[in-house]
Design a protein around this motif. Sequence first.
Motif, PDB file in Angstrom:
ATOM      1  N   ILE A  99     125.110  48.613 -20.266  1.00 33.63           N
ATOM      2  CA  ILE A  99     124.360  48.889 -21.490  1.00 33.63           C
ATOM      3  C   ILE A  99     124.739  47.890 -22.582  1.00 33.63           C
ATOM      4  O   ILE A  99     123.884  47.418 -23.337  1.00 33.63           O
ATOM      5  CB  ILE A  99     124.603  50.331 -21.964  1.00 33.63           C
ATOM      6  CG1 ILE A  99     124.188  51.329 -20.868  1.00 33.63           C
ATOM      7  CG2 ILE A  99     123.842  50.606 -23.252  1.00 33.63           C
ATOM      8  CD1 ILE A  99     122.741  51.214 -20.437  1.00 33.63           C
ATOM      9  N   ALA A 100     126.014  47.532 -22.654  1.00 36.77           N
ATOM     10  CA  ALA A 100     126.447  46.567 -23.660  1.00 36.77           C
ATOM     11  C   ALA A 100     125.731  45.234 -23.479  1.00 36.77           C
ATOM     12  O   ALA A 100     125.242  44.633 -24.438  1.00 36.77           O
ATOM     13  CB  ALA A 100     127.960  46.374 -23.583  1.00 36.77           C
ATOM     14  N   ASP A 101     125.672  44.777 -22.229  1.00 39.35           N
ATOM     15  CA  ASP A 101     125.016  43.497 -21.967  1.00 39.35           C
ATOM     16  C   ASP A 101     123.516  43.577 -22.231  1.00 39.35           C
ATOM     17  O   ASP A 101     122.907  42.630 -22.740  1.00 39.35           O
ATOM     18  CB  ASP A 101     125.272  43.066 -20.527  1.00 39.35           C
ATOM     19  CG  ASP A 101     126.704  42.617 -20.304  1.00 39.35           C
ATOM     20  OD1 ASP A 101     127.357  42.207 -21.286  1.00 39.35           O
ATOM     21  OD2 ASP A 101     127.179  42.687 -19.165  1.00 39.35           O
ATOM     22  N   ARG A 102     122.905  44.697 -21.867  1.00 37.27           N
ATOM     23  CA  ARG A 102     121.466  44.829 -22.106  1.00 37.27           C
ATOM     24  C   ARG A 102     121.151  44.840 -23.594  1.00 37.27           C
ATOM     25  O   ARG A 102     120.184  44.229 -24.038  1.00 37.27           O
ATOM     26  CB  ARG A 102     120.926  46.087 -21.431  1.00 37.27           C
ATOM     27  CG  ARG A 102     119.401  46.174 -21.493  1.00 37.27           C
ATOM     28  CD  ARG A 102     118.853  47.173 -20.504  1.00 37.27           C
ATOM     29  NE  ARG A 102     119.120  46.765 -19.126  1.00 37.27           N
ATOM     30  CZ  ARG A 102     118.773  47.486 -18.058  1.00 37.27           C
ATOM     31  NH1 ARG A 102     118.164  48.662 -18.220  1.00 37.27           N
ATOM     32  NH2 ARG A 102     119.029  47.054 -16.851  1.00 37.27           N
ATOM     33  N   GLY A 146     125.094  38.358 -16.666  1.00 33.32           N
ATOM     34  CA  GLY A 146     124.862  39.669 -16.081  1.00 33.32           C
ATOM     35  C   GLY A 146     123.626  40.356 -16.618  1.00 33.32           C
ATOM     36  O   GLY A 146     123.519  41.579 -16.562  1.00 33.32           O
ATOM     37  N   THR A 147     122.678  39.584 -17.136  1.00 34.75           N
ATOM     38  CA  THR A 147     121.425  40.157 -17.629  1.00 34.75           C
ATOM     39  C   THR A 147     120.244  39.359 -17.089  1.00 34.75           C
ATOM     40  O   THR A 147     120.317  38.136 -16.933  1.00 34.75           O
ATOM     41  CB  THR A 147     121.352  40.150 -19.170  1.00 34.75           C
ATOM     42  OG1 THR A 147     121.494  38.809 -19.661  1.00 34.75           O
ATOM     43  CG2 THR A 147     122.438  41.031 -19.773  1.00 34.75           C
ATOM     44  N   GLY A 148     119.163  40.055 -16.812  1.00 36.20           N
ATOM     45  CA  GLY A 148     117.938  39.419 -16.358  1.00 36.20           C
ATOM     46  C   GLY A 148     116.745  40.238 -16.808  1.00 36.20           C
ATOM     47  O   GLY A 148     116.888  41.370 -17.284  1.00 36.20           O
ATOM     48  N   PHE A 149     115.575  39.687 -16.654  1.00 36.45           N
ATOM     49  CA  PHE A 149     114.356  40.368 -17.060  1.00 36.45           C
ATOM     50  C   PHE A 149     113.239  39.925 -16.138  1.00 36.45           C
ATOM     51  O   PHE A 149     113.328  38.894 -15.462  1.00 36.45           O
ATOM     52  CB  PHE A 149     113.989  40.044 -18.513  1.00 36.45           C
ATOM     53  CG  PHE A 149     113.885  38.568 -18.783  1.00 36.45           C
ATOM     54  CD1 PHE A 149     112.705  37.882 -18.554  1.00 36.45           C
ATOM     55  CD2 PHE A 149     114.989  37.855 -19.236  1.00 36.45           C
ATOM     56  CE1 PHE A 149     112.621  36.514 -18.770  1.00 36.45           C
ATOM     57  CE2 PHE A 149     114.916  36.488 -19.461  1.00 36.45           C
ATOM     58  CZ  PHE A 149     113.725  35.819 -19.225  1.00 36.45           C
ATOM     59  N   LEU A 150     112.176  40.710 -16.109  1.00 32.96           N
ATOM     60  CA  LEU A 150     110.999  40.295 -15.362  1.00 32.96           C
ATOM     61  C   LEU A 150     109.747  40.869 -15.988  1.00 32.96           C
ATOM     62  O   LEU A 150     109.786  41.906 -16.654  1.00 32.96           O
ATOM     63  CB  LEU A 150     111.102  40.708 -13.893  1.00 32.96           C
ATOM     64  CG  LEU A 150     111.115  42.187 -13.507  1.00 32.96           C
ATOM     65  CD1 LEU A 150     109.710  42.754 -13.377  1.00 32.96           C
ATOM     66  CD2 LEU A 150     111.856  42.373 -12.197  1.00 32.96           C
ATOM     67  N   TYR A 151     108.674  40.151 -15.787  1.00 29.89           N
ATOM     68  CA  TYR A 151     107.327  40.611 -16.131  1.00 29.89           C
ATOM     69  C   TYR A 151     106.575  40.825 -14.830  1.00 29.89           C
ATOM     70  O   TYR A 151     106.637  39.989 -13.920  1.00 29.89           O
ATOM     71  CB  TYR A 151     106.599  39.567 -16.978  1.00 29.89           C
ATOM     72  CG  TYR A 151     105.086  39.616 -16.839  1.00 29.89           C
ATOM     73  CD1 TYR A 151     104.340  40.558 -17.547  1.00 29.89           C
ATOM     74  CD2 TYR A 151     104.415  38.728 -16.000  1.00 29.89           C
ATOM     75  CE1 TYR A 151     102.946  40.615 -17.397  1.00 29.89           C
ATOM     76  CE2 TYR A 151     103.039  38.779 -15.857  1.00 29.89           C
ATOM     77  CZ  TYR A 151     102.312  39.720 -16.559  1.00 29.89           C
ATOM     78  OH  TYR A 151     100.948  39.771 -16.415  1.00 29.89           O
TER      79      TYR A 151
END
Length: 392
Positions: free
Chosen positions: A268-271, A220-225
Amino acid sequence: MIDPERAAADTPGCRGGGIFLDSAGSSLPPRDVLETVIGHLRREAEVGGYRAARERADDLEEGYGVFAEILGCAPEEIAFTDSATRSWLSVFNAVPLAAGDRVLITEAEYAGNAIPILRRAESVGAGMDVVPSTPEGDVSVEALEGMLDERVKLVSLVHAPTNGGLLTSVRAAAAAARRAGAYVLLDACQSLGQVPVRADELDVDFITGTGRKWMRGPRGTGFLYARRAVLDGLVKDSVDLHGGTWAERGLAVARDDARVFELWEASIADRLGLVAAGRYLLDLGVDEVHAAVRAVSGRLRTGLASIAGVRVHDIGVAHSGIVSFSVDGVPAPKVAELLVERGVTVTVSRRASTRIDMERRGLAEVVRASPHYFVSPAQVDAALEVVEAVRG
Protein backbone atom coordinates in the motif's frame (compact mmCIF):
# COMPACT_ATOMS: atom_id res chain seq x y z
CA MET A 1 8.53 25.55 -18.84
CA ILE A 2 10.11 23.31 -16.20
CA ASP A 3 13.00 24.78 -14.22
CA PRO A 4 15.55 21.94 -13.76
CA GLU A 5 17.16 23.68 -10.79
CA ARG A 6 13.82 23.87 -8.98
CA ALA A 7 13.02 20.26 -9.90
CA ALA A 8 16.41 19.16 -8.54
CA ALA A 9 15.82 21.08 -5.32
CA ASP A 10 12.61 19.04 -4.89
CA THR A 11 14.55 15.81 -5.42
CA PRO A 12 16.45 14.60 -2.33
CA GLY A 13 18.69 12.35 -4.44
CA CYS A 14 20.09 15.36 -6.29
CA ARG A 15 21.70 16.81 -3.17
CA GLY A 16 24.83 14.69 -3.43
CA GLY A 17 26.30 16.76 -6.24
CA GLY A 18 26.45 14.00 -8.85
CA ILE A 19 24.89 13.97 -12.30
CA PHE A 20 22.09 11.41 -12.56
CA LEU A 21 21.58 10.05 -16.07
CA ASP A 22 19.75 6.80 -15.33
CA SER A 23 16.02 7.52 -15.20
CA ALA A 24 15.54 4.71 -17.74
CA GLY A 25 16.81 2.38 -15.02
CA SER A 26 15.27 3.64 -11.79
CA SER A 27 14.80 7.37 -11.42
CA LEU A 28 15.09 9.63 -8.39
CA PRO A 29 11.73 10.25 -6.68
CA PRO A 30 10.59 13.74 -5.76
CA ARG A 31 10.20 14.64 -2.11
CA ASP A 32 6.44 14.10 -2.01
CA VAL A 33 6.73 10.54 -3.32
CA LEU A 34 9.45 9.70 -0.82
CA GLU A 35 7.52 11.17 2.12
CA THR A 36 4.30 9.44 1.06
CA VAL A 37 5.93 6.00 1.05
CA ILE A 38 7.88 6.45 4.26
CA GLY A 39 4.94 8.09 6.02
CA HIS A 40 2.63 5.19 5.27
CA LEU A 41 5.20 2.62 6.36
CA ARG A 42 5.45 4.47 9.66
CA ARG A 43 1.67 4.45 9.98
CA GLU A 44 1.59 0.71 9.34
CA ALA A 45 4.11 0.27 12.14
CA GLU A 46 1.81 2.23 14.46
CA VAL A 47 -1.60 0.69 13.73
CA GLY A 48 -1.01 -2.29 11.43
CA GLY A 49 -1.33 -2.65 7.68
CA TYR A 50 -5.08 -3.24 7.50
CA ARG A 51 -6.10 -0.18 9.48
CA ALA A 52 -3.52 1.99 7.76
CA ALA A 53 -4.88 0.92 4.37
CA ARG A 54 -8.47 1.68 5.39
CA GLU A 55 -7.40 5.16 6.40
CA ARG A 56 -6.10 5.79 2.88
CA ALA A 57 -8.93 4.05 1.02
CA ASP A 58 -10.10 7.26 -0.66
CA ASP A 59 -6.59 8.13 -1.84
CA LEU A 60 -6.11 4.64 -3.23
CA GLU A 61 -9.42 4.83 -5.08
CA GLU A 62 -8.60 8.27 -6.47
CA GLY A 63 -5.42 6.80 -7.91
CA TYR A 64 -7.43 5.13 -10.68
CA GLY A 65 -8.68 8.54 -11.75
CA VAL A 66 -5.16 9.99 -11.65
CA PHE A 67 -3.81 7.36 -14.05
CA ALA A 68 -6.96 7.49 -16.16
CA GLU A 69 -6.26 11.19 -16.69
CA ILE A 70 -2.65 10.47 -17.62
CA LEU A 71 -3.52 7.59 -19.96
CA GLY A 72 -6.64 9.10 -21.54
CA CYS A 73 -9.15 6.45 -20.50
CA ALA A 74 -11.81 5.64 -17.91
CA PRO A 75 -10.85 4.81 -14.29
CA GLU A 76 -12.35 1.32 -14.63
CA GLU A 77 -9.83 0.64 -17.40
CA ILE A 78 -6.88 1.08 -14.99
CA ALA A 79 -5.28 -1.58 -12.79
CA PHE A 80 -2.28 -1.46 -10.46
CA THR A 81 0.31 -4.22 -10.06
CA ASP A 82 3.72 -4.74 -8.50
CA SER A 83 5.77 -4.20 -11.69
CA ALA A 84 5.70 -3.56 -15.41
CA THR A 85 6.51 -7.24 -15.89
CA ARG A 86 3.48 -8.30 -13.84
CA SER A 87 1.29 -5.93 -15.83
CA TRP A 88 2.58 -7.17 -19.18
CA LEU A 89 2.38 -10.86 -18.28
CA SER A 90 -1.12 -10.47 -16.82
CA VAL A 91 -2.38 -9.04 -20.08
CA PHE A 92 -0.41 -11.33 -22.38
CA ASN A 93 -1.51 -14.49 -20.60
CA ALA A 94 -5.14 -13.36 -20.87
CA VAL A 95 -5.00 -13.10 -24.67
CA PRO A 96 -6.42 -16.32 -26.19
CA LEU A 97 -3.69 -18.18 -28.07
CA ALA A 98 -3.97 -21.61 -29.71
CA ALA A 99 -2.17 -23.85 -32.19
CA GLY A 100 -1.60 -22.08 -35.49
CA ASP A 101 -2.04 -18.59 -34.06
CA ARG A 102 0.64 -15.95 -34.53
CA VAL A 103 2.10 -13.15 -32.41
CA LEU A 104 3.89 -10.32 -34.18
CA ILE A 105 6.70 -8.38 -32.52
CA THR A 106 9.01 -5.62 -33.74
CA GLU A 107 12.79 -5.65 -33.95
CA ALA A 108 12.82 -3.45 -30.83
CA GLU A 109 11.12 -6.10 -28.68
CA TYR A 110 12.35 -6.38 -25.11
CA ALA A 111 13.65 -9.70 -23.79
CA GLY A 112 11.24 -9.60 -20.87
CA ASN A 113 8.41 -9.77 -23.40
CA ALA A 114 10.01 -12.00 -26.03
CA ILE A 115 10.81 -14.80 -23.59
CA PRO A 116 7.22 -15.37 -22.40
CA ILE A 117 5.95 -15.03 -25.98
CA LEU A 118 8.34 -17.73 -27.15
CA ARG A 119 7.61 -19.99 -24.18
CA ARG A 120 3.85 -19.75 -24.52
CA ALA A 121 3.94 -20.06 -28.29
CA GLU A 122 5.92 -23.26 -27.94
CA SER A 123 3.51 -24.68 -25.36
CA VAL A 124 0.37 -24.10 -27.45
CA GLY A 125 1.80 -24.54 -30.94
CA ALA A 126 1.62 -20.90 -31.96
CA GLY A 127 4.29 -18.85 -33.74
CA MET A 128 6.16 -15.59 -33.24
CA ASP A 129 7.15 -13.48 -36.25
CA VAL A 130 9.22 -10.31 -36.43
CA VAL A 131 8.03 -7.22 -38.29
CA PRO A 132 10.96 -5.60 -40.17
CA SER A 133 12.05 -2.04 -39.50
CA THR A 134 12.26 0.95 -41.80
CA PRO A 135 15.73 2.14 -42.84
CA GLU A 136 15.51 4.65 -39.97
CA GLY A 137 14.86 1.85 -37.46
CA ASP A 138 11.16 2.40 -36.79
CA VAL A 139 8.58 -0.36 -37.27
CA SER A 140 7.61 -0.70 -40.93
CA VAL A 141 3.84 -0.29 -41.06
CA GLU A 142 3.88 -1.38 -44.69
CA ALA A 143 5.63 -4.63 -43.75
CA LEU A 144 3.25 -5.11 -40.82
CA GLU A 145 0.22 -4.79 -43.08
CA GLY A 146 1.66 -7.46 -45.36
CA MET A 147 2.09 -9.88 -42.45
CA LEU A 148 -1.35 -9.49 -40.90
CA ASP A 149 -3.93 -12.22 -41.41
CA GLU A 150 -6.69 -13.92 -39.43
CA ARG A 151 -4.12 -16.02 -37.54
CA VAL A 152 -2.47 -12.98 -35.93
CA LYS A 153 -3.97 -12.68 -32.46
CA LEU A 154 -1.59 -10.13 -30.94
CA VAL A 155 0.77 -7.39 -32.07
CA SER A 156 3.30 -6.47 -29.37
CA LEU A 157 4.75 -2.97 -29.61
CA VAL A 158 7.51 -1.37 -27.54
CA HIS A 159 7.01 2.39 -27.39
CA ALA A 160 10.54 3.34 -26.30
CA PRO A 161 13.12 0.52 -26.53
CA THR A 162 15.48 0.07 -23.61
CA ASN A 163 18.67 0.24 -25.71
CA GLY A 164 18.33 3.56 -27.51
CA GLY A 165 16.38 6.67 -28.38
CA LEU A 166 13.76 5.31 -30.78
CA LEU A 167 10.12 6.29 -30.31
CA THR A 168 7.98 3.78 -32.20
CA SER A 169 5.20 4.97 -34.52
CA VAL A 170 2.52 3.34 -32.39
CA ARG A 171 -0.66 4.84 -33.78
CA ALA A 172 -0.13 3.79 -37.40
CA ALA A 173 0.97 0.28 -36.42
CA ALA A 174 -1.93 -0.11 -33.98
CA ALA A 175 -4.47 1.01 -36.57
CA ALA A 176 -3.24 -1.62 -39.03
CA ALA A 177 -3.32 -4.37 -36.40
CA ARG A 178 -6.79 -3.52 -35.16
CA ARG A 179 -8.17 -3.43 -38.71
CA ALA A 180 -7.00 -7.04 -38.99
CA GLY A 181 -8.73 -8.00 -35.74
CA ALA A 182 -5.58 -8.44 -33.64
CA TYR A 183 -5.13 -7.23 -30.08
CA VAL A 184 -2.48 -4.51 -29.63
CA LEU A 185 -0.33 -4.56 -26.49
CA LEU A 186 1.87 -1.50 -25.93
CA ASP A 187 4.85 -1.71 -23.60
CA ALA A 188 5.14 1.85 -22.26
CA CYS A 189 7.67 0.96 -19.58
CA GLN A 190 10.21 3.46 -20.94
CA SER A 191 7.82 6.08 -22.27
CA LEU A 192 5.14 7.01 -19.72
CA GLY A 193 6.48 9.81 -17.57
CA GLN A 194 8.61 11.32 -20.32
CA VAL A 195 6.32 11.42 -23.38
CA PRO A 196 2.53 11.57 -23.74
CA VAL A 197 0.99 8.08 -23.77
CA ARG A 198 -2.77 8.22 -24.25
CA ALA A 199 -5.03 5.31 -25.06
CA ASP A 200 -7.58 7.58 -26.71
CA GLU A 201 -4.95 8.83 -29.15
CA LEU A 202 -2.88 5.68 -29.77
CA ASP A 203 -5.94 3.39 -30.05
CA VAL A 204 -4.25 0.34 -28.53
CA ASP A 205 -6.01 -2.33 -26.47
CA PHE A 206 -3.52 -2.54 -23.61
CA ILE A 207 -0.79 -0.34 -22.13
CA THR A 208 1.63 -1.52 -19.44
CA GLY A 209 4.30 0.27 -17.49
CA THR A 210 6.24 0.78 -14.27
CA GLY A 211 6.49 3.40 -11.56
CA ARG A 212 10.25 3.33 -11.01
CA LYS A 213 11.48 4.80 -14.28
CA TRP A 214 10.33 8.06 -15.87
CA MET A 215 7.26 8.26 -13.59
CA ARG A 216 9.69 8.78 -10.67
CA GLY A 217 7.66 6.47 -8.44
CA PRO A 218 8.75 3.63 -6.15
CA ARG A 219 10.16 0.30 -7.26
CA GLY A 220 7.72 -2.58 -6.95
CA THR A 221 4.90 -0.70 -8.68
CA GLY A 222 3.26 -1.13 -12.06
CA PHE A 223 0.09 -0.16 -13.87
CA LEU A 224 -1.91 -1.20 -16.88
CA TYR A 225 -4.67 0.03 -19.12
CA ALA A 226 -7.11 -2.49 -20.57
CA ARG A 227 -9.75 -1.35 -23.05
CA ARG A 228 -13.13 -2.15 -21.48
CA ALA A 229 -14.56 -3.33 -24.80
CA VAL A 230 -12.09 -6.22 -25.14
CA LEU A 231 -12.25 -7.61 -21.60
CA ASP A 232 -15.03 -10.11 -22.31
CA GLY A 233 -12.91 -11.95 -24.88
CA LEU A 234 -9.96 -12.53 -22.55
CA VAL A 235 -8.95 -15.62 -20.60
CA LYS A 236 -9.34 -14.77 -16.89
CA ASP A 237 -7.61 -17.67 -15.15
CA SER A 238 -5.10 -15.85 -12.93
CA VAL A 239 -7.73 -14.29 -10.67
CA ASP A 240 -7.81 -14.24 -6.89
CA LEU A 241 -10.36 -12.94 -4.36
CA HIS A 242 -9.67 -9.35 -5.41
CA GLY A 243 -10.13 -9.88 -9.13
CA GLY A 244 -13.07 -12.24 -8.63
CA THR A 245 -15.77 -13.43 -6.26
CA TRP A 246 -16.47 -16.92 -4.93
CA ALA A 247 -20.17 -16.48 -5.61
CA GLU A 248 -21.28 -20.04 -4.83
CA ARG A 249 -19.51 -23.21 -3.77
CA GLY A 250 -19.03 -24.23 -7.39
CA LEU A 251 -18.96 -20.80 -9.01
CA ALA A 252 -16.31 -18.08 -9.26
CA VAL A 253 -17.13 -14.82 -11.06
CA ALA A 254 -14.42 -12.53 -12.43
CA ARG A 255 -14.66 -8.74 -12.33
CA ASP A 256 -15.74 -7.02 -15.52
CA ASP A 257 -13.24 -4.15 -15.32
CA ALA A 258 -9.45 -3.85 -15.50
CA ARG A 259 -9.06 -4.62 -11.81
CA VAL A 260 -9.56 -8.27 -12.72
CA PHE A 261 -5.78 -8.14 -13.31
CA GLU A 262 -5.03 -7.00 -9.75
CA LEU A 263 -4.11 -9.28 -6.84
CA TRP A 264 -5.36 -8.81 -3.30
CA GLU A 265 -1.92 -8.44 -1.73
CA ALA A 266 0.03 -5.28 -2.54
CA SER A 267 2.40 -2.79 -0.94
CA ILE A 268 0.00 0.00 0.00
CA ALA A 269 2.87 2.37 0.76
CA ASP A 270 4.36 1.87 -2.68
CA ARG A 271 1.00 2.20 -4.41
CA LEU A 272 0.32 5.47 -2.61
CA GLY A 273 3.77 6.58 -3.75
CA LEU A 274 2.91 5.69 -7.33
CA VAL A 275 -0.30 7.72 -7.12
CA ALA A 276 1.69 10.62 -5.69
CA ALA A 277 4.10 10.33 -8.64
CA GLY A 278 1.15 10.43 -11.02
CA ARG A 279 -0.20 13.59 -9.39
CA TYR A 280 3.27 15.13 -9.51
CA LEU A 281 3.44 14.49 -13.26
CA LEU A 282 0.01 16.00 -13.84
CA ASP A 283 0.91 19.07 -11.77
CA LEU A 284 4.00 19.67 -13.90
CA GLY A 285 2.13 18.91 -17.13
CA VAL A 286 2.81 15.92 -19.39
CA ASP A 287 3.57 18.12 -22.40
CA GLU A 288 5.91 20.30 -20.35
CA VAL A 289 7.79 17.24 -19.11
CA HIS A 290 8.06 15.91 -22.65
CA ALA A 291 9.50 19.20 -23.89
CA ALA A 292 12.02 19.33 -21.04
CA VAL A 293 13.21 15.73 -21.52
CA ARG A 294 13.45 16.21 -25.27
CA ALA A 295 15.58 19.32 -24.75
CA VAL A 296 17.98 17.85 -22.20
CA SER A 297 18.40 14.52 -24.00
CA GLY A 298 18.80 16.32 -27.33
CA ARG A 299 21.58 18.43 -25.86
CA LEU A 300 23.32 15.30 -24.61
CA ARG A 301 22.85 13.42 -27.90
CA THR A 302 24.21 16.31 -29.97
CA GLY A 303 27.13 16.84 -27.61
CA LEU A 304 28.14 13.18 -27.66
CA ALA A 305 27.99 13.08 -31.45
CA SER A 306 30.45 15.97 -31.59
CA ILE A 307 33.14 14.17 -29.57
CA ALA A 308 35.74 12.38 -31.67
CA GLY A 309 35.83 8.66 -30.93
CA VAL A 310 32.29 8.63 -29.50
CA ARG A 311 29.46 7.09 -31.48
CA VAL A 312 25.78 7.66 -30.78
CA HIS A 313 23.67 4.60 -31.57
CA ASP A 314 20.15 6.02 -31.40
CA ILE A 315 17.83 5.21 -34.32
CA GLY A 316 14.47 6.46 -35.52
CA VAL A 317 13.16 9.89 -36.45
CA ALA A 318 11.35 10.75 -33.21
CA HIS A 319 13.47 10.23 -30.12
CA SER A 320 12.86 9.42 -26.47
CA GLY A 321 15.01 10.60 -23.59
CA ILE A 322 17.26 7.54 -23.83
CA VAL A 323 20.67 8.23 -25.38
CA SER A 324 22.89 5.27 -26.30
CA PHE A 325 26.56 5.58 -27.22
CA SER A 326 29.96 3.92 -27.20
CA VAL A 327 33.55 5.09 -26.87
CA ASP A 328 36.02 3.65 -29.36
CA GLY A 329 38.42 1.24 -27.75
CA VAL A 330 36.73 1.24 -24.33
CA PRO A 331 34.16 -1.47 -23.43
CA ALA A 332 30.77 -0.07 -22.44
CA PRO A 333 30.93 -1.46 -18.86
CA LYS A 334 34.30 0.23 -18.39
CA VAL A 335 32.94 3.53 -19.71
CA ALA A 336 30.02 3.32 -17.29
CA GLU A 337 32.36 2.46 -14.42
CA LEU A 338 34.65 5.40 -15.17
CA LEU A 339 31.72 7.78 -15.47
CA VAL A 340 30.24 6.64 -12.18
CA GLU A 341 33.62 7.11 -10.49
CA ARG A 342 33.51 10.71 -11.69
CA GLY A 343 29.97 11.30 -10.42
CA VAL A 344 27.98 10.63 -13.60
CA THR A 345 25.44 7.82 -13.19
CA VAL A 346 24.74 5.84 -16.37
CA THR A 347 24.21 2.15 -17.12
CA VAL A 348 24.87 -0.42 -19.86
CA SER A 349 22.33 -1.97 -22.25
CA ARG A 350 23.38 -5.39 -23.56
CA ARG A 351 22.45 -7.46 -26.59
CA ALA A 352 20.42 -9.95 -24.55
CA SER A 353 17.86 -7.28 -23.64
CA THR A 354 16.98 -6.33 -27.24
CA ARG A 355 18.56 -9.14 -29.19
CA ILE A 356 16.98 -8.64 -32.62
CA ASP A 357 17.79 -4.95 -32.94
CA MET A 358 21.28 -5.27 -31.45
CA GLU A 359 22.18 -8.21 -33.68
CA ARG A 360 20.84 -6.41 -36.75
CA ARG A 361 23.12 -3.46 -36.00
CA GLY A 362 26.11 -5.55 -34.90
CA LEU A 363 26.10 -4.21 -31.34
CA ALA A 364 26.99 -6.24 -28.26
CA GLU A 365 26.52 -3.50 -25.67
CA VAL A 366 26.08 0.27 -25.42
CA VAL A 367 26.31 2.88 -22.69
CA ARG A 368 22.83 4.14 -21.85
CA ALA A 369 22.28 7.66 -20.54
CA SER A 370 18.78 8.88 -19.71
CA PRO A 371 18.51 12.43 -18.31
CA HIS A 372 15.20 13.55 -16.82
CA TYR A 373 13.90 17.11 -16.50
CA PHE A 374 15.77 17.67 -13.20
CA VAL A 375 19.11 17.52 -15.08
CA SER A 376 20.30 21.00 -16.05
CA PRO A 377 22.07 22.03 -19.28
CA ALA A 378 25.16 22.79 -17.20
CA GLN A 379 25.14 19.24 -15.86
CA VAL A 380 24.84 17.85 -19.38
CA ASP A 381 27.86 19.90 -20.43
CA ALA A 382 29.78 18.68 -17.40
CA ALA A 383 28.89 15.08 -18.24
CA LEU A 384 30.16 15.60 -21.79
CA GLU A 385 33.48 16.80 -20.41
CA VAL A 386 33.74 13.61 -18.37
CA VAL A 387 33.05 11.50 -21.46
CA GLU A 388 35.82 13.37 -23.29
CA ALA A 389 38.18 12.63 -20.40
CA VAL A 390 37.23 8.95 -20.43
CA ARG A 391 37.80 8.78 -24.15
CA GLY A 392 41.32 9.92 -23.41
